[in-house]
Structures are given as structure tokens and as C-alpha cells.
Write a protein that holds these residues in place. Sequence first.
Motif, PDB file in Angstrom:
ATOM      1  N   ASP A 129     -30.839   6.886  -2.896  1.00 29.75           N
ATOM      2  CA  ASP A 129     -29.971   7.804  -3.640  1.00 29.75           C
ATOM      3  C   ASP A 129     -30.591   8.166  -4.984  1.00 29.75           C
ATOM      4  OD1 ASP A 129     -28.054   7.868  -1.681  1.00 29.75           O
ATOM      5  OD2 ASP A 129     -26.873   6.219  -2.546  1.00 29.75           O
ATOM      6  N   PRO A 130     -30.261   9.373  -5.478  1.00 31.99           N
ATOM      7  CA  PRO A 130     -30.756   9.758  -6.809  1.00 31.99           C
ATOM      8  C   PRO A 130     -30.330   8.734  -7.855  1.00 31.99           C
ATOM      9  CG  PRO A 130     -29.772  11.642  -5.709  1.00 31.99           C
ATOM     10  CD  PRO A 130     -29.460  10.438  -4.858  1.00 31.99           C
ATOM     11  N   THR A 165     -36.313  15.124 -17.588  1.00 32.73           N
ATOM     12  CA  THR A 165     -36.115  16.202 -16.604  1.00 32.73           C
ATOM     13  C   THR A 165     -35.850  15.524 -15.259  1.00 32.73           C
ATOM     14  OG1 THR A 165     -38.393  16.259 -15.752  1.00 32.73           O
ATOM     15  CG2 THR A 165     -37.943  17.605 -17.726  1.00 32.73           C
ATOM     16  N   PRO A 166     -35.521  16.308 -14.226  1.00 29.52           N
ATOM     17  CA  PRO A 166     -35.553  15.725 -12.884  1.00 29.52           C
ATOM     18  C   PRO A 166     -36.967  15.283 -12.522  1.00 29.52           C
ATOM     19  CG  PRO A 166     -34.386  17.835 -12.889  1.00 29.52           C
ATOM     20  CD  PRO A 166     -35.037  17.697 -14.235  1.00 29.52           C
ATOM     21  N   VAL A 167     -37.076  14.141 -11.872  1.00 25.85           N
ATOM     22  CA  VAL A 167     -38.380  13.605 -11.444  1.00 25.85           C
ATOM     23  C   VAL A 167     -38.314  13.374  -9.935  1.00 25.85           C
ATOM     24  CG1 VAL A 167     -39.998  11.673 -11.612  1.00 25.85           C
ATOM     25  CG2 VAL A 167     -38.770  12.458 -13.659  1.00 25.85           C
ATOM     26  N   PHE A 168     -39.219  14.006  -9.210  1.00 26.91           N
ATOM     27  CA  PHE A 168     -39.218  13.891  -7.756  1.00 26.91           C
ATOM     28  C   PHE A 168     -40.272  12.872  -7.336  1.00 26.91           C
ATOM     29  CE2 PHE A 168     -37.313  17.789  -9.044  1.00 26.91           C
ATOM     30  CZ  PHE A 168     -36.155  17.832  -8.266  1.00 26.91           C
ATOM     31  N   VAL A 169     -39.793  11.775  -6.759  1.00 20.28           N
ATOM     32  CA  VAL A 169     -40.675  10.666  -6.391  1.00 20.28           C
ATOM     33  C   VAL A 169     -40.961  10.742  -4.890  1.00 20.28           C
ATOM     34  CG1 VAL A 169     -40.917   8.151  -6.291  1.00 20.28           C
ATOM     35  CG2 VAL A 169     -39.698   9.227  -8.216  1.00 20.28           C
ATOM     36  N   ASN A 186     -43.073  22.462 -22.351  1.00 21.77           N
ATOM     37  CA  ASN A 186     -42.572  23.428 -21.370  1.00 21.77           C
ATOM     38  C   ASN A 186     -42.420  22.862 -19.959  1.00 21.77           C
ATOM     39  OD1 ASN A 186     -41.666  26.074 -20.753  1.00 21.77           O
ATOM     40  ND2 ASN A 186     -43.645  26.534 -19.814  1.00 21.77           N
ATOM     41  N   LEU A 187     -41.978  21.620 -19.870  1.00 25.70           N
ATOM     42  CA  LEU A 187     -41.800  21.022 -18.544  1.00 25.70           C
ATOM     43  C   LEU A 187     -40.353  21.098 -18.088  1.00 25.70           C
ATOM     44  CD1 LEU A 187     -43.987  17.786 -18.772  1.00 25.70           C
ATOM     45  CD2 LEU A 187     -44.560  19.993 -17.712  1.00 25.70           C
ATOM     46  N   GLY A 188     -40.171  21.444 -16.803  1.00 26.52           N
ATOM     47  CA  GLY A 188     -38.831  21.492 -16.227  1.00 26.52           C
ATOM     48  C   GLY A 188     -38.625  20.484 -15.117  1.00 26.52           C
ATOM     49  N   ALA A 189     -39.701  19.861 -14.663  1.00 23.84           N
ATOM     50  CA  ALA A 189     -39.600  18.839 -13.614  1.00 23.84           C
ATOM     51  C   ALA A 189     -40.923  18.090 -13.531  1.00 23.84           C
ATOM     52  CB  ALA A 189     -39.279  19.468 -12.252  1.00 23.84           C
ATOM     53  N   TRP A 190     -40.847  16.882 -12.967  1.00 20.28           N
ATOM     54  CA  TRP A 190     -42.042  16.077 -12.715  1.00 20.28           C
ATOM     55  C   TRP A 190     -42.077  15.688 -11.238  1.00 20.28           C
ATOM     56  CZ3 TRP A 190     -45.540  13.262 -16.162  1.00 20.28           C
ATOM     57  CH2 TRP A 190     -45.361  13.549 -17.528  1.00 20.28           C
ATOM     58  N   ILE A 191     -43.298  15.434 -10.761  1.00 19.46           N
ATOM     59  CA  ILE A 191     -43.489  14.847  -9.430  1.00 19.46           C
ATOM     60  C   ILE A 191     -44.345  13.597  -9.602  1.00 19.46           C
ATOM     61  CG2 ILE A 191     -44.563  15.171  -7.158  1.00 19.46           C
ATOM     62  CD1 ILE A 191     -43.997  18.204  -7.471  1.00 19.46           C
ATOM     63  N   LEU A 192     -43.888  12.503  -9.026  1.00 19.73           N
ATOM     64  CA  LEU A 192     -44.649  11.245  -9.099  1.00 19.73           C
ATOM     65  C   LEU A 192     -44.848  10.663  -7.697  1.00 19.73           C
ATOM     66  CD1 LEU A 192     -42.784   9.138 -11.860  1.00 19.73           C
ATOM     67  CD2 LEU A 192     -44.607  10.845 -12.185  1.00 19.73           C
ATOM     68  N   GLY A 193     -45.928   9.970  -7.512  1.00 21.11           N
ATOM     69  CA  GLY A 193     -46.095   9.179  -6.305  1.00 21.11           C
ATOM     70  C   GLY A 193     -45.277   7.900  -6.394  1.00 21.11           C
ATOM     71  N   ARG A 194     -44.999   7.343  -5.260  1.00 25.90           N
ATOM     72  CA  ARG A 194     -44.206   6.117  -5.178  1.00 25.90           C
ATOM     73  C   ARG A 194     -44.790   4.981  -6.022  1.00 25.90           C
ATOM     74  NH1 ARG A 194     -41.354   3.100  -1.133  1.00 25.90           N
ATOM     75  NH2 ARG A 194     -41.025   1.067  -2.065  1.00 25.90           N
ATOM     76  N   GLY A 249     -31.723  12.247 -19.883  1.00 25.63           N
ATOM     77  CA  GLY A 249     -31.959  13.467 -19.104  1.00 25.63           C
ATOM     78  C   GLY A 249     -32.836  13.290 -17.890  1.00 25.63           C
ATOM     79  N   THR A 250     -33.396  12.105 -17.692  1.00 24.49           N
ATOM     80  CA  THR A 250     -34.215  11.860 -16.498  1.00 24.49           C
ATOM     81  C   THR A 250     -33.324  11.488 -15.320  1.00 24.49           C
ATOM     82  OG1 THR A 250     -36.072  11.046 -17.828  1.00 24.49           O
ATOM     83  CG2 THR A 250     -36.006  10.377 -15.503  1.00 24.49           C
ATOM     84  N   THR A 251     -33.528  12.146 -14.177  1.00 26.73           N
ATOM     85  CA  THR A 251     -32.953  11.662 -12.921  1.00 26.73           C
ATOM     86  C   THR A 251     -34.068  11.532 -11.908  1.00 26.73           C
ATOM     87  OG1 THR A 251     -30.801  12.698 -13.316  1.00 26.73           O
ATOM     88  CG2 THR A 251     -31.327  12.130 -11.039  1.00 26.73           C
ATOM     89  N   PHE A 252     -34.202  10.369 -11.306  1.00 24.48           N
ATOM     90  CA  PHE A 252     -35.203  10.183 -10.247  1.00 24.48           C
ATOM     91  C   PHE A 252     -34.592  10.587  -8.909  1.00 24.48           C
ATOM     92  CE2 PHE A 252     -36.592   6.925 -13.398  1.00 24.48           C
ATOM     93  CZ  PHE A 252     -37.850   7.455 -13.665  1.00 24.48           C
ATOM     94  N   HIS A 253     -35.273  11.526  -8.227  1.00 23.43           N
ATOM     95  CA  HIS A 253     -34.884  11.934  -6.880  1.00 23.43           C
ATOM     96  C   HIS A 253     -35.954  11.449  -5.919  1.00 23.43           C
ATOM     97  CE1 HIS A 253     -31.788  14.759  -8.374  1.00 23.43           C
ATOM     98  NE2 HIS A 253     -32.638  14.974  -9.366  1.00 23.43           N
ATOM     99  N   PHE A 254     -35.564  10.870  -4.817  1.00 23.20           N
ATOM    100  CA  PHE A 254     -36.526  10.292  -3.882  1.00 23.20           C
ATOM    101  C   PHE A 254     -36.693  11.246  -2.707  1.00 23.20           C
ATOM    102  CE2 PHE A 254     -34.678   7.143  -6.558  1.00 23.20           C
ATOM    103  CZ  PHE A 254     -35.794   6.465  -7.024  1.00 23.20           C
TER     104      PHE A 254
END
Lengths: 214, 214
Positions: free
Chosen positions: B115-116, B104-108, B69-77, B122-127
Motif C-alpha cells: 500500500d502507498p 513529492t510522490p515517489v514511485f518505487v 523543478n521536481l514533481g515526482a521521483w522514481i527509485l529502485g527497490r 509531502g513525500t508519499t511512497f507508491h509501490f
Amino acid sequence: MSRLRVNTFTVSLDGYGAGAEQSRENPLGVGGEELHEWLIGTRTFLRMFGGSGGATGLDDEFAARGIANLGAWILGRNMFGPVRGPWPDDSWRGWWGNSPPYHTPVFVLTHHARDPLPMAGGTTFHFVTGGIHDALERAREAAGDRDIRIGGGVSVIRQYLEAGLIDELHLALSPVLLGGGEALFAGLDLPALGYSVAEHTTSPLALHVVLTRT
Amino acid sequence: MSRLRVNTFTVSLDGYGAGAEQSRENPLGVGGEELHEWLIGTRTFLRMFGGSGGATGLDDEFAARGIANLGAWILGRNMFGPVRGPWPDDSWRGWWGNSPPYHTPVFVLTHHARDPLPMAGGTTFHFVTGGIHDALERAREAAGDRDIRIGGGVSVIRQYLEAGLIDELHLALSPVLLGGGEALFAGLDLPALGYSVAEHTTSPLALHVVLTRT
């Protein structure tokens, strides 16, 4: 060969070996009792305090290992009692009533001299003002071929770990959050001090780990 | 209702969530792989990386819960890579090859804009340079009703815990000594922040604890 051991020492999820604000009402600090849930229901623990019944199994095996083959104990002052500073009189005789569960000489580390205190059941409390090496020397003499167990608390265990003097350390990690208190591991690099994990196993209530010095 | 979760986050006996000296050779720091022994043999973990087989049972159940049931991730640099400071170019694309296991989208979280980076599967890394609240807002928008998972590392989890934003945190305590690294709990009073132990259980290789905010 006599070994210096720590057994059944319980650490919270967040790394504390005792709760904060130790007092007569909370010998283990706030939350400290909950920390020892794996231990207090065991047959060995109940027998140590004159009870009967109790659980057998893995937790009990660790409890029983903890009291096997002991010839002396070493305790920190705060583990002996809540009194701080010079002893006002001889009225404080430990948390454990007239017959403490040690049944051997017990060397209590303190900055304040006091006469030896013989109790029922073979326990005598000796108050050592010469530091951890002096206490260990006296405990070795008393223990002969048997082992010496450090009861705690955190500060005493850390001092003996930093000096590389502990041969075996059994820790139980408990699924409890304390939020504060005395941190066992903070700033201690145990692998650098020669310690490694010799055994690990789990019971429903604890992760048990035995560290030895290599 | 979308929740902010941490899952399968593994902590050593001495409280470290990753080993010291992260590098290309040691993405989890020195000793970090050993820390995750309970996880890396599970069916779920092997499948995440295209493998098959693997162990079922309790450890695998926690691994599977972690990706449900994940729709997004958040990761540290630092969890995204070993590069420090401004991005020299776009060549670093994460530790995970062309098809990262996020889907999913991953917010780094980073101090350095980029740039993304869309990847296969299906993974996109957003910075995100706006900090933890900005990253969470963007992740909530991306996740919709599904949950958001914080992958780590320790510093990112601590920041979200201190802000009281994490709804559920699954920790696995591993019988491993690291001796140094990033301490998850140091100075954090989790009960004071509203966290308590909602579930605990043990497998042979780990003490599993789920903390929730009350």
C-alpha cells in the motif's frame, strides 16, 4: 630504485582506454583522439613531436612527469602498429616516423619474433615473444636505475596490474563517451590487488588520479 | 515540458555506481559514502537533511540543480531499502526517517505490491509492480509540468537508458576505487542509444558531466 609506471593513460567516461576499430587512420581507435584532448595541447606533448608552444599548468605537469626519468618502455603489439599476425616484412616501423618519441629501448610484446629495429633519436624497438615477465626483465636490465613506463594498450596494462607489477599508475578520466572499445577496469578489483588512490586532482579537461600499490 | 532526469549520480573511477554488499549499515554499499564526498559537504545536501552551512560553488550548484523543478521521483527497490523479496510487514519506511528529502510522490519499482506510504513533508511512497514504463506513466501524471528524477540505483538507471527514456543525466565521477559493485556503463553503448556529452566541468572533488539525448 627503478619503478614500473603507467602515465597519462586516458580513460573515457564509460571506462574505455581506446576506441574500437583501431586502424592506420585511427591509431587510438574511433574517438580516441578526442579522448586525449587534455594532453595534445600541452607543451610537453608538442615538444615530444618536435613542436613548440603549448599549454603549461596541471595537464602539462602530468605530461612532463610521464616522460621524466625513463630508461625503457614496454608497449603492446597493437600500440606499436595495426599489423596483426606474423610480420609480413619489416616495412612497419611504428606510428611515429623515423624518430619516435621514446629515446630509450622499447620492448614490444608480440607473439611473432622480429629483429631489433634501431630508430633515430635513441629509440630501439625490441620484439619480445616471452610474455610480460620476460619483457619486464629485459626492460629492467636496459633501464638500470631509471624507471620503466608501460605505454599501453589496455590489455598490456591489465596484465601487469593483475600480476601486481605496476608501482604507479597515472590515469586521466576524460569527459568523453566512446560507447565501446577496450574496458580498462572490467572485472579488475584494484583494491584487492593492492592499489589505492595516492593523489587526485582536476583540470578543466580531466580528472587526474595516481594509483600506487600499498 | 516535463523531463526525465538523473542528477548527482556518482560513479567511481572504476565505473561503479554503488559499492558491493548493501546493508542497513551501508545503504550505498561498502565504500559508497566515500564516493559522494563531493556532495555531502554541499549546502544543498545539508539543507535537504535539515542541516545548515555547507559549501557553495560548483558542486553545490549541481546539487541544487538536482532538486529544482521536481514533481515526482522514481527509485529502485534497493534504493528504498535493504529488504529483499516480499515485504514481511510495513515496518520498513525508507532510509530517511519520518520526513524523507523528496517532498513529492515517489514511485518505487518492486516485484512485491504494498500500500502507498504517506510520510511527513509531502513525500508519499507508491509501490509499482508494473515495470519501468508503468512507473514512468504514473510519475508523469503526478509531476504535471515538472520534471521526474530517477534516484537510482544503477539497475534502474540502466533500464531507463536502454529504453532511451532519460532526457538528461548528470554524472559525477569521483576519484575513488570501489573494486566491485554495480557497473553503470558495462555493455551500454550510450552514443548508439543517442546520448552525448552536453556539458562537462570539474571541481576539486569530481568530474561533472551532463549527458543529453540528441
